[in-house]
Write an enzyme that holds these catalytic residues in place. Sequence first.
Site, mmCIF file in Angstrom:
data_model
loop_
_atom_site.group_PDB
_atom_site.id
_atom_site.type_symbol
_atom_site.label_atom_id
_atom_site.label_comp_id
_atom_site.label_asym_id
_atom_site.label_seq_id
_atom_site.Cartn_x
_atom_site.Cartn_y
_atom_site.Cartn_z
ATOM 1 N N GLU A 244 29.975 39.113 38.687
ATOM 2 C CA GLU A 244 30.347 40.478 39.062
ATOM 3 C C GLU A 244 29.583 41.410 38.129
ATOM 4 O OE1 GLU A 244 34.045 43.465 38.392
ATOM 5 O OE2 GLU A 244 34.583 41.431 39.013
ATOM 6 N N CYS A 281 36.290 48.276 36.731
ATOM 7 C CA CYS A 281 35.135 47.922 37.558
ATOM 8 C C CYS A 281 35.228 48.539 38.946
ATOM 9 C CB CYS A 281 34.999 46.408 37.670
ATOM 10 S SG CYS A 281 36.510 45.571 38.197
#
Length: 516
Positions: A244, A281
């Site tokens: 990620e 995030c």
Amino acid sequence: MSAPVWSVDPRTGKQREQVAVEATTDEVDRVVSAAHAARGALADRTVRAALLRTAAALLDSARDVLVEAADAETALGPARLTGELARTTYQLRSFAEVVDEGGFLDIRIDHADPAQTPPWPDLRRHKVPLGVVAVYAASNFPLAFSVPGGDTASALAAGCPVVVKAHPDHPATSELAAATLRRAAERVGLPTEVIGVVHGFDAGLDLVRHPLVAAAGFTGSIRGGRALFDAAAARPVPIPFHGELGSLNPVVVTEAAAAERAEQIGAGLAGSMTLGAGQFCTKPGLVLAPAGETGDRLVTALTDAVSNTDPGVLLDHRMRDAFLAGILERAELPEVKAPVTPGAGSEHTVSAGFLTVPARLLAEEGPHDVLLEECFGPVTVVARYDGDADITAVLGRLPGNLTATVQISAAEAEAEDGRAGALLAELTPLAGRVLVNGWPTGVAVAPAQHHGGPYPATTSTSTSVGGTAVERWLRPVTYQDTPAALLPPELREDNPLGLPRRVDGVQERGSADPTG
């Protein structure tokens, strides 16, 4: 001599204590080799489930110590970290349930059928663990995406030992969590080597390159993640790398939605973009909002809400410096305005703010392209559009994202063939999670959750949150015409383990008992 690893207080920038030393290549080899040797001990699903539940219980018991250590190293605050620990232990227990149920093995049996053209042999398929998994901890979640986090929990659930490359922003927390997981392993009769931790930048590279590491999971920056991804692909035997890397998380506010509830949207946006000092995030980093009076109302509401946000401490001073440099670069662009100027709060803090820009400047390649890149910290960019063409043009230039959000009116929500449906169709290719009338910060740990997205949000199509995250650490194997006595118990005709399976195309429910 190995370099020391220090715990640092981001509120002051001062070193707290030496926690460890950076691992050498030989030390990484020792930890990985020990994990590889211990992988057979994880073969029993009953023991794996017990490990996960015991780890959760011990982490809960150590809550005060863990929260205190994590707060001292991250400045995220006891309330936030207490909630994060609860999420972490919930993840561990959830994966224990996944292990118990057994559906993740995806067992499929097709009996021999000579009537097929060509004839079918007897085929029996299930999934097996890959081997040692390297986990690269995230800076912004010192528990839920770190040593005891979702990557570790899902890998152990799959039957894979784990070696974690600890994040330098919270080494003391990492060591405390690792010790807790090792105690859990001892309590259920597993070797402690099923959980390993190493420190240091070079150790991270040695880890992904080690021939006994079978897969890797990463949460962090595009630059760091891409370097590790490339290293994983360049190995003599490439391995899966589930990374990620970064996400802008665009939001589109329709004109009707702004007219209906501009103040509510502005307040909600402020809360989402400043949550955790903008270090999530899934922080909304780009908002497409209408020009004109309705958009002005939204900007005013956002201004009021963000102006009332206290300065915050970022996870380390390197991130603070990058945030301030990024703001300066963006704010100096032509036609960019700052209704609330983000920047330095005090010597160790940053203040939240946002920028506005005409959307037309983002529709084509040019100097404003930096506004389409993630800026880690409490800031968002509001791009003011003049019509649907502006929205489509900007969305067409975006890379992959973890999330994409649309704020629509009540009337638009009821119209099957209206603009809202068209916007959902435009947003779906951009993200792994599409939200309607919500905010992307906050990722529910639920079976249907997907936390991933097109590159650079992630390097694979998998999720790092939710029960299906276990699939990253498994591979399918089919046995053909294998004598019954030689089959693994999972694939035997009488289903001694009581596992759910699909036989000749028909789904059969298992006993949900890992012992059979």
